[in-house]
Design a protein around this motif. Structure first.
Motif, mmCIF file in Angstrom:
data_model
loop_
_atom_site.group_PDB
_atom_site.id
_atom_site.type_symbol
_atom_site.label_atom_id
_atom_site.label_comp_id
_atom_site.label_asym_id
_atom_site.label_seq_id
_atom_site.Cartn_x
_atom_site.Cartn_y
_atom_site.Cartn_z
ATOM 1 N N SER A 5 81.624 16.628 8.894
ATOM 2 C CA SER A 5 80.526 15.792 9.373
ATOM 3 C C SER A 5 81.007 14.849 10.464
ATOM 4 O O SER A 5 80.337 14.676 11.495
ATOM 5 C CB SER A 5 79.928 15.000 8.213
ATOM 6 N N CYS A 9 79.801 14.837 14.418
ATOM 7 C CA CYS A 9 79.313 13.615 15.070
ATOM 8 C C CYS A 9 80.110 13.320 16.333
ATOM 9 O O CYS A 9 79.548 12.932 17.369
ATOM 10 C CB CYS A 9 79.393 12.433 14.103
ATOM 11 N N GLU A 270 65.116 13.859 22.099
ATOM 12 C CA GLU A 270 65.940 14.611 21.146
ATOM 13 C C GLU A 270 65.774 16.119 21.333
ATOM 14 O O GLU A 270 66.765 16.872 21.329
ATOM 15 C CB GLU A 270 65.568 14.216 19.708
ATOM 16 N N ASP A 301 72.420 12.251 16.380
ATOM 17 C CA ASP A 301 71.954 12.766 15.092
ATOM 18 C C ASP A 301 71.111 14.030 15.276
ATOM 19 O O ASP A 301 71.169 14.950 14.446
ATOM 20 C CB ASP A 301 71.150 11.697 14.360
ATOM 21 N N ALA A 302 70.340 14.086 16.353
ATOM 22 C CA ALA A 302 69.524 15.270 16.617
ATOM 23 C C ALA A 302 70.410 16.478 16.883
ATOM 24 O O ALA A 302 70.102 17.599 16.434
ATOM 25 C CB ALA A 302 68.595 15.016 17.802
ATOM 26 N N VAL A 304 73.527 16.919 15.773
ATOM 27 C CA VAL A 304 74.166 17.285 14.505
ATOM 28 C C VAL A 304 73.190 18.056 13.618
ATOM 29 O O VAL A 304 73.547 19.101 13.028
ATOM 30 C CB VAL A 304 74.697 16.024 13.791
ATOM 31 N N SER A 305 71.959 17.589 13.536
ATOM 32 C CA SER A 305 70.955 18.284 12.719
ATOM 33 C C SER A 305 70.693 19.686 13.261
ATOM 34 O O SER A 305 70.546 20.647 12.481
ATOM 35 C CB SER A 305 69.650 17.481 12.693
ATOM 36 N N ALA A 306 70.639 19.813 14.596
ATOM 37 C CA ALA A 306 70.379 21.126 15.193
ATOM 38 C C ALA A 306 71.501 22.110 14.898
ATOM 39 O O ALA A 306 71.258 23.306 14.683
ATOM 40 C CB ALA A 306 70.190 20.978 16.696
ATOM 41 N N ARG A 308 73.458 21.987 12.196
ATOM 42 C CA ARG A 308 73.364 22.313 10.768
ATOM 43 C C ARG A 308 72.216 23.268 10.479
ATOM 44 O O ARG A 308 72.287 24.086 9.558
ATOM 45 C CB ARG A 308 73.200 21.017 9.969
ATOM 46 N N GLU A 309 71.155 23.170 11.296
ATOM 47 C CA GLU A 309 69.999 24.047 11.097
ATOM 48 C C GLU A 309 70.165 25.391 11.794
ATOM 49 O O GLU A 309 69.307 26.277 11.659
ATOM 50 C CB GLU A 309 68.735 23.353 11.622
#
Length: 496
Positions: A5, A9, A270, A301-302, A304-306, A308-309
């Protein structure tokens, strides 16, 4: 899991290049740099002079020695470090008209010398767009001209001059912003040319820039249907298929500022960031950040989320961050080149080249200035690319030589001053008259009253007007002073 993580980041922070407020790094920026923020963009609002600029960059490097510090310093009307005085260097159109590639390289080297003194990493320049449409509201004099071959030659010279001084060049706006009539700061421009025309006209300067070793390329916020139905910034077909795979570019690809309405009207910051990275961009330019940096962390954060998705492959993010770090390594290796450039002052090349770019039509021997004139400057609102730059105008430059010169600024909707005093010569200064009906109307009215007036065009020239028509091919301070010297030098010769 926590280690992964943190690494995601850090990778996400590496690809961001935000702007910020103030003349010293705010606390949030220092924190972000320590957390791996890979870049930052300097604007006029951040810069108060050479010493302060160097201190600002040094303070940023205390937190992250490899930070990519970028700035728009094109010369001509687009300057950040000389915004309070106007640029000491002619812009691209003037360089193209002078058509001396050695002088272009020397000008770029001097710009690199100025940036290198502040330890700035990258210049968002040169513009290598071919200005195919004279109505273009945002490129114009920022282009080397409308001839692809001339643009190609001067683009290479500019890149070699700047990078020879140890500062990375960034050719823009891929794949070419010259054939548009819309400012991408305000809306999404569309380039309607066929692929054949793009290959013949717009792409050759970028191909040449890549061959010359340009370290970075900025994509334009453009819609080019011949290439893709998505905007270039969000197009994998353009950023990866064309730029990487077909043209073979291996350096850093950076977006234009994502708050520009061309893309900001379509998606959130984002989503623009995520889609641009997925398409092949390596660095995201964010001109405006929230006061506490919250917007920058939201972008992180956007991303990182992208990842992970699965919307952005982790390998794609790592590749992008790797190119940012590679540019930082290149900059560190160029310290000897910057030291050499620091000893290579050539300040006279700016005025010399601006003078070589002047073009005069008419009978300049008789109506030139013999006494202090009335200078009517028809002022237009500059494009957002210009920012807060305040160049010395032609009237002020004449006043430096001829005390008693009167300058009257006329904006759209205002009337002309009294021009009937025949004892005082009249100089009418315009910028891009062919693009502004109100300027054309007032100019015609002025010439009805004073057909002996000298007309000075500081933008892209149109149909010559006046007893003498002088084109500077740019609105920089140095071009204004070159024009003033030309107007008054003939007066001196006549009196000799």
């Amino acid at each position: 899991m926590r280690t992964r993580s943190r690494e995601l980041c850090r990778l996400a922070m590496t690809v961001l290049q935000p702007g910020f407020e103030g003349t010293a790094p705010p606390d949030w920026l220092r924190r972000a740099l320590a957390e791996g923020l890979g870049g930052a963009v300097l604007f006029t609002r951040n810069l108060a002079g050479p010493a302060q600029t160097a201190e600002l960059v040094a303070a940023m490097r205390e937190e992250n020695p490899g930070v990519i510090v970028a700035v728009d310093e094109e010369g001509g009307a687009i300057t950040r470090l000389e915004a309070r005085t106007g640029s000491s260097w002619p812009g691209n159109l003037a360089l193209g008209v002078a058509d001396d590639v050695r002088a272009t390289a020397r000008v770029a080297r001097q710009i690199g010398r100025m940036l290198g003194a502040a330890d700035i990493t990258m210049d968002y320049a040169p513009v290598v767009d071919v200005n195919a449409d004279p109505r273009n509201p945002v490129i114009g004099v920022r282009s080397f001209g409308s001839d692809p071959e001339r643009v190609r030659r001067h683009a290479v010279a500019w890149i070699e001059g700047l990078q020879g001084a140890g500062v990375a060049a960034c050719a823009k706006h891929f794949p070419g912003h010259g054939d548009t009539v819309t400012d991408s700061h305000l809306a999404l421009p569309e380039v309607r040319a066929s692929r054949e025309v793009l290959e013949r006209r717009d792409l050759p300067p970028f191909r040449a820039a890549i061959k010359a070793g340009v370290r970075a390329i900025m994509c334009g916020h453009l819609l080019v249907p011949a290439l893709d139905r998505s905007p270039v910034t969000l197009s994998r077909a353009v950023l990866t298929g064309l730029l990487r795979e077909e043209l073979g570019f291996g350096g850093l690809t950076v977006t234009d500022a994502i708050e520009m309405r061309a893309v900001a009207a379509l998606q959130t910051p984002e989503e623009i960031t995520v889609h641009a990275l997925a398409a092949g961009a390596d660095a995201i330019c964010v001109g405006v950040s929230s006061p506490g940096g919250e917007s920058v962390y939201a972008l992180r954060d956007a991303i990182v989320s992208a990842v992970r998705e699965g919307r952005v492959p982790e390998a794609r993010l790592a590749e992008a961050a790797g190119r940012v770090l590679e540019l930082a390594r290149w900059h560190a290796e160029q310290a000897p080149a910057r030291a050499a450039a620091a000893r290579d002052a050539d300040e006279g090349v700016g005025l010399k080249t601006a003078t070589a770019a002047l073009r005069v039509i008419g009978t300049p021997g008789r109506p030139m200035l013999r006494v202090a004139p009335l200078v009517v400057e028809m002022t237009t609102r500059p494009s957002q690319a210009v920012g807060r730059a305040t160049a010395v105008g032609v009237g002020a430059a004449i006043g430096e030589i001829m005390p008693g010169t009167v300058v009257a600024e006329v904006a759209e909707g205002e009337d002309l001053p009294d021009l009937t005093d025949l004892r005082r010569p009249v100089v009418v200064v315009v910028r891009d008259a062919t693009r502004h009906d109100w300027i054309q109307r007032l100019l015609a009215r002025a010439l009805e009253v004073r057909p002996d007036a000298v007309v000075v065009e500081t933008g892209v020239p149109g149909t010559p007007a006046g007893a003498v028509y002088l084109a500077t091919h740019g609105g920089s301070t140095v071009s204004a002073r070159a024009a003033a010297r030309r107007l008054t030098a003939i007066r001196t010769q006549e009196h000799a």
